[in-house]
Design an enzyme around this catalytic site. Structure first.
Site, PDB file in Angstrom:
ATOM      1  N   GLN A   1      78.037  75.319  70.649  1.00  0.00           N
ATOM      2  CA  GLN A   1      77.316  74.366  71.574  1.00  0.00           C
ATOM      3  C   GLN A   1      76.710  73.704  69.785  1.00  0.00           C
ATOM      4  OE1 GLN A   1      73.920  76.732  71.365  1.00  0.00           O
ATOM      5  NE2 GLN A   1      73.030  74.717  72.364  1.00  0.00           N
ATOM      6  N   GLY A   2      77.662  72.103  69.980  1.00  0.00           N
ATOM      7  CA  GLY A   2      76.792  71.402  68.668  1.00  0.00           C
ATOM      8  C   GLY A   2      75.579  70.784  68.574  1.00  0.00           C
ATOM      9  N   TYR A   3      74.989  71.351  68.917  1.00  0.00           N
ATOM     10  CA  TYR A   3      73.653  70.722  68.381  1.00  0.00           C
ATOM     11  C   TYR A   3      72.793  70.253  67.594  1.00  0.00           C
ATOM     12  CZ  TYR A   3      72.347  71.030  73.332  1.00  0.00           C
ATOM     13  OH  TYR A   3      72.413  70.755  75.580  1.00  0.00           O
ATOM     14  N   SER A   4      72.662  71.438  66.153  1.00  0.00           N
ATOM     15  CA  SER A   4      71.607  71.178  65.766  1.00  0.00           C
ATOM     16  C   SER A   4      72.867  70.589  64.720  1.00  0.00           C
ATOM     17  CB  SER A   4      71.464  72.422  65.149  1.00  0.00           C
ATOM     18  OG  SER A   4      70.598  73.491  66.202  1.00  0.00           O
TER      19      SER A   4
ATOM     20  N   GLU B   1      69.831  78.400  77.980  1.00  0.00           N
ATOM     21  CA  GLU B   1      70.083  79.312  77.627  1.00  0.00           C
ATOM     22  C   GLU B   1      69.002  79.794  76.743  1.00  0.00           C
ATOM     23  OE1 GLU B   1      70.297  76.732  73.515  1.00  0.00           O
ATOM     24  OE2 GLU B   1      70.806  78.327  72.479  1.00  0.00           O
TER      25      GLU B   1
ATOM     26  N   SER C   1      62.453  78.695  68.209  1.00  0.00           N
ATOM     27  CA  SER C   1      62.316  79.577  67.558  1.00  0.00           C
ATOM     28  C   SER C   1      60.848  79.964  67.949  1.00  0.00           C
ATOM     29  CB  SER C   1      61.916  79.033  65.846  1.00  0.00           C
ATOM     30  OG  SER C   1      60.823  77.655  66.136  1.00  0.00           O
ATOM     31  N   ASN C   2      60.462  81.217  67.734  1.00  0.00           N
ATOM     32  CA  ASN C   2      58.575  81.610  67.359  1.00  0.00           C
ATOM     33  C   ASN C   2      57.130  80.696  67.776  1.00  0.00           C
ATOM     34  OD1 ASN C   2      60.097  84.155  68.226  1.00  0.00           O
ATOM     35  ND2 ASN C   2      58.662  84.964  67.155  1.00  0.00           N
TER      36      ASN C   2
END
Ligand SMILES: Cc1cc2nc3c(=O)[nH]c(=O)nc-3n(C[C@H](O)[C@H](O)[C@H](O)COP(=O)(O)OP(=O)(O)OC[C@H]3O[C@@H](n4cnc5c(N)ncnc54)[C@H](O)[C@@H]3O)c2cc1C
Length: 401
Positions: A128-131, A246, A386-387
């Protein structure tokens, strides 16, 4: 909410148990146990996927027409829980749970016909190339450019934290195709093989000693426009659709219950400062019982979500709640593991975790995976949203803030 299994559900559970009993070999189980994070050894995952595919169970969530099982929500939940309890090797969520369903929702008929069977039989393995560096939670700020050149795009930029990029042979990727208007409006979603000229993958070794994540660089990489999913500059819609899969529920409860049982076994073996085993130490026992209550709450919340889904309702922000509590509890349980094994946390023998290496760990065998799982588990509250991001979603959706 009716928590009792119907007779046909109990029969299905038994069928799954029999299948797992017959096909999940001791080698596969032992090998999977040496995984500290989400990635089992690649050849092992492919082997297990092929066993499942032969049975028609590679993609429980996919519709039957695309090679899925056509199972009900409850069947999928039972299956995931049984797999977690049996300790099956982790599969590739990027192919089966992310890009596969996304192609069903937004791909062309040609794209579905080409890619979906290859996800099922393990010949295509996805990352997965997101970030990007500087674009994580604020994903829409991504900078990797795809410049139009006839029938192709020319890609330049970088992706980071790309799980499994070193073993994947395909990537689904968000790229910037326009700098006009709002930042969400200039993004496109494209697919390409990882062996294209100009792609390089650099490993990032995490503090647990694992190689799971990478940085991927694009240097004038030529990708056909036919590999785009959805319209040009409409990739944000496709990306958000994928994120629902996801973040969607899996068997968090069953995984946590396993981890808790492992912890209890360790505490049974370890000796307390006073007398007897650690599990009988009142202070430690209180912490384990508190964790047990939390895990039970996650299990019940998961049942509530299943119940809502099976009557056609949308669980809404409950998926964020499960992600938040599930990942936090994983960390709590691994922290108690570290407390239980005490000084054995220090000496880490990476080779002892290598399948077939025949290298002994320092300390008793039950201590081997405690530190790696603790260290790897720090990432659980970051990836997949993230949380803090999950809390923002709940604040907006539930509290209307
Ligand atoms: C082990 C691991 C595997 C990963 N695998 C992949 C992968 O395969 N593919 C991929 O594309 N990405 C992957 N990621 C990246 C992951 O999605 C990002 O790390 C995550 O989205 C957070 O982005 P960031 O690291 O840039 O941190 P930032 O977004 O910079 O966040 C830093 C801190 O600020 C907080 N924060 C940020 N925004 C807000 C806000 N609006 N309100 C409150 N707090 C906020 C965050 O919660 C965090 O604590 C992976 C990450 C990890 C750790």
């Amino acid at each position: 909410m009716d928590l009792d299994m119907k007779p046909e559900e109990a029969a299905f559970r038994d069928e799954v148990r029999t299948f797992l009993n017959d096909n999940l070999t001791d080698d596969l189980k032992a090998h999977a146990k040496l995984t500290s994070g989400i990635l089992t050894d690649h050849p092992l995952r492919v082997e297990w996927l092929r066993v499942l595919n032969a049975r028609g169970w590679a993609a429980p969530s996919w519709p039957k027409e695309f090679g899925g099982t056509g199972w009900s929500v409850m069947q999928k939940f039972i299956y995931a829980s049984e797999c977690a309890a049996a300790g099956t090797p982790g599969l590739s969520s990027m192919g089966l749970s992310m890009v596969g369903p996304t192609l069903m929702g937004h791909g062309t008929d040609e794209q579905r016909a080409y890619y979906l069977p290859k996800i099922l039989d393990g010949s295509h393995w996805w990352c997965q190339g997101y970030s990007e560096p500087g674009s994580g939670s604020d994903l829409a700020s991504l900078q990797t450019r795809a410049v139009s050149d006839g029938d192709d795009y020319i890609l330049n930029g970088t992706k980071i934290w790309t799980t499994g990029a070193h073993v994947a042979n395909h990537m689904f990727c968000l790229v910037r195709t326009s700098t006009e208007g709002k930042k969400q409006q200039g993004i496109s979603f494209i697919l390409f093989p990882m062996d294209l000229p100009g792609i390089s993958v650099e490993p990032i070794i995490t503090m647990s000693g694992d190689h799971e994540v990478n940085q991927v660089f694009f240097d004038d990489v030529r990708v056909p426009k036919a590999n785009r999913v959805g319209a040009e500059n409409n990739g944000w819609t496709v990306a958000k659709y994928l994120l629902e899969f996801e973040r969607g529920g899996s068997a968090h409860g069953a995984n946590l219950r396993n981890a808790l049982n492992r912890l209890k076994n360790i505490a049974q073996t370890e000796v307390s400062d006073g007398e007897g085993s650690l599990i009988d130490d009142p202070t430690f026992r209180r912490k384990v019982d508190a964790a047990d209550i939390e895990v039970t709450a996650v299990e019940f919340t998961e049942h509530r979500i299943m119940s809502a889904l099976s009557t056609g309702q949308n669980p809404g922000a409950a998926a964020s709640m499960i992600k938040l509590r599930g990942s936090t509890m994983t960390q709590t349980i691994t922290e108690l593991g570290v407390e239980a094994i005490s000084h054995y946390f220090g000496p880490q023998v990476l080779e002892a975790r290598t399948w077939g290496a025949n290298v002994a760990p320092v300390g008793p065998a039950h201590t081997l995976m405690v530190a790696p799982k603790y260290l790897n588990g720090r990432a659980n509250t970051i990836f997949g949203g993230s949380n803090e991001v999950q809390r923002n979603i709940m604040a907006k959706a539930v509290l209307g803030l």
